[in-house]
Motif scaffolding. Structure first.
Motif, PDB file in Angstrom:
ATOM      1  N   GLY A 152      -8.756  -0.843   7.433  1.00 44.72           N
ATOM      2  CA  GLY A 152      -8.312  -0.090   6.373  1.00 44.72           C
ATOM      3  C   GLY A 152      -7.656  -0.685   5.418  1.00 44.72           C
ATOM      4  N   ASN A 209      -3.278  -4.128  -1.682  1.00 41.92           N
ATOM      5  CA  ASN A 209      -3.097  -5.410  -2.603  1.00 41.92           C
ATOM      6  C   ASN A 209      -2.488  -6.144  -1.997  1.00 41.92           C
ATOM      7  OD1 ASN A 209      -3.930  -3.887  -4.719  1.00 41.92           O
ATOM      8  ND2 ASN A 209      -2.088  -3.275  -5.263  1.00 41.92           N
ATOM      9  N   SER A 231      -8.172  -3.655   4.119  1.00 41.60           N
ATOM     10  CA  SER A 231      -8.776  -4.121   2.924  1.00 41.60           C
ATOM     11  C   SER A 231      -8.723  -3.424   1.547  1.00 41.60           C
ATOM     12  CB  SER A 231     -10.316  -4.177   3.459  1.00 41.60           C
ATOM     13  OG  SER A 231     -10.882  -2.991   3.497  1.00 41.60           O
ATOM     14  N   GLU A 232      -8.336  -2.332   1.482  1.00 41.37           N
ATOM     15  CA  GLU A 232      -8.259  -1.492   0.125  1.00 41.37           C
ATOM     16  C   GLU A 232      -7.023  -1.856  -0.363  1.00 41.37           C
ATOM     17  OE1 GLU A 232     -10.860   0.116  -0.772  1.00 41.37           O
ATOM     18  OE2 GLU A 232     -11.805  -0.311   0.857  1.00 41.37           O
ATOM     19  N   GLY A 243       0.904  -1.072   0.012  1.00 52.64           N
ATOM     20  CA  GLY A 243      -0.040  -0.026  -0.110  1.00 52.64           C
ATOM     21  C   GLY A 243       0.925   1.148   0.185  1.00 52.64           C
TER      22      GLY A 243
END
Ligand code: FAD
Ligand code: GLY
Length: 390
Positions: A295, A300, A297-298, A234
């Motif tokens: 957070g 890769n 979950s967004e 991320g």
């Protein structure tokens, strides 16, 4: 011999000596660190490993966490881990702090629900009894330290002494410095190794650091304990601190690297030498880490992996000279990244006839010869946390 040297970087290849003083069997972080320490002390050293750096050291998250890995009944391991932690700044300096992504930003342990909070409180009692520098935090204080935490977390513990490093980078740096021959040892004595290509190599002292495979090579009670682990990617700084959570009784951790990678681990399974990643393992890790840090979950999911921790019957490593004259550095279980520099220093001291930097008697190789004498009965929370982390 030169054509079989391994090399991980652009600097000149380390050349294997034709008459080594020391042969190290096993090129994970323990064997490589030990070889490097001996080499820096002036010895001619070579590491034998068919696939250096691909064992547990490749899987590891890289927490250097004596406090968050402290369990009831394991004071001798805690003392080793604290001494190891003090060795890390100089070790990282010598390898390059940025090169190995060594970060001293502390760690947060967080409880998801009231039962998890009770588990943490119990560990807090241990921290207090051992005089460890930790700060107990309420819900809001946890979220100030790490805003990504779920609003419902019940509380936590911050430990400024727990640090982190990228183990894959440590191994790559060590491989640039230490000569390695890509063979497997099939027979080992105190001053001789037979390799799987038929070669017989002699030296003054053999060190065995073959991780979870040490028990297969020589008759020590070291067994593989499987850990499945994930790598997410991320934006840099999304997660500020390494977080270890207790989520509905299970243990999960998330360790951010400076390049935005977040390592999420790990299961703890008795599956022999099986390193397959399972749907259930990945599911449980994601379930728990997303409950704690929604957070994430967004971002890769970029890697799933499994490695084999070298476990011993009493969870402590085996460091010392065996009755067979072989020097052992194996069985580092959950803390081999943390304890690599102190193991290296201890083994080098033993071989050079100096006083080791820590008392090695709880870690002596022949302690399992007698019926298991050294087992502290107060093992409550340690057992609970390690069993539920699978
Ligand atoms: P390994 O890295 O497994 O290396 C052993 C080497 O021996 C291998 O390269 C293998 O090829 C070689 N070998 C085997 N047999 C032979 C032979 N016959 N001849 C020659 N070579 C041989 N520790 C921490 O401190 N912090 C963490 O955050 C952490 N997280 C972890 C997460 C996971 C999922 C796992 C699995 C482990 C974690 N650990 C952590 C534990 C740590 O990874 C291990 O304790 C450590 O890597 C052990 O290092 P090693 O060199 O003994 O073993
Ligand atoms: N020390 C973390 C692990 O073994 O998973």
């Amino acid at each position: 011999m030169a054509e079989r040297l391994s090399h991980a970087g652009g600097s000149p290849k380390p050349v294997a000596p034709s008459k080594p003083d020391v042969i190290v069997v096993g090129g994970g972080i323990i064997g490589l660190s030990t070889a490097w320490q001996l080499q820096r002390d002036g010895a001619e050293v070579v590491v034998l490993d068919p696939a250096p750096g691909t064992g547990a050291s490749h899987a590891a998250a890289g927490m250097l966490a004596p406090i968050h890995e402290a369990y009831w009944g394991e004071s001798h391991i805690l003392r080793l881990n604290l001494a190891a932690s003090r060795k890390w700044p100089a070790f990282a300096d010598a390898l390059g702090v940025d090169a190995v992504d060594y970060r001293r930003n502390g760690m947060l342990m967080a409880a998801y629900d009231a039962d998890d909070k009770a588990l943490l409180d119990n560990l807090g009692d241990l921290h207090e009894r051992e005089g460890l520098p930790v700060e107990r935090l309420r819900n809001r204080e946890c979220r100030i330290r790490e805003p990504l935490l779920a609003p419902g977390v019940r509380g936590g513990v911050h430990s400024p002494l727990d640090h982190q490093v990228n183990p894959r980078r440590v191994v790559a740096e060590l491989l640039n410095r230490v000569p390695t021959i890509l063979v497997s040892a099939t027979e080992v004595a105190d001053n001789q190794v037979v390799a799987d290509d038929g070669r017989v190599m002699s030296c003054r002292q053999v060190v065995v650091a073959a991780g979870a495979w040490t028990g297969r090579l020589l008759g020590l009670p070291i067994r593989p304990i499987k850990g499945q682990i994930l790598r997410l990617s991320g934006p840099e700084g999304l997660l500020q601190l390494p977080v270890r959570g207790v989520v509905r009784g299970s243990s999960v951790y998330a360790v951010p690297r400076s390049d935005g990678e977040i390592v999420v681990g790990a299961t703890q399974e008795e599956q022999g030498f099986d390193t397959r990643v399972t749907a259930g393992g990945v599911y449980e890790l994601l379930r728990d880490v997303l409950a704690l840090l929604p957070g994430l979950s967004e971002i890769n999911l970029v890697e799933t992996w499994a490695g084999l921790r070298p476990g011993t019957p009493d969870n402590a490593p085996i460091i010392g000279t065996g009755d067979d004259g072989i020097v052992y550095a194996a069985g580092h279980y959950r803390n081999g990244i943390l304890t690599a520099p102190i193991t290296a220093a201890a083994v080098a001291a033993l071989i050079q006839g100096h006083e080791p930097p820590v008392d090695l008697s709880p870690f002596r190789p022949n302690r399992f010869a007698a019926p298991f004498g050294h087992r502290d009965p107060i093992d409550g929370i340690s057992g609970q946390l390690s069993e539920v982390s699978a």
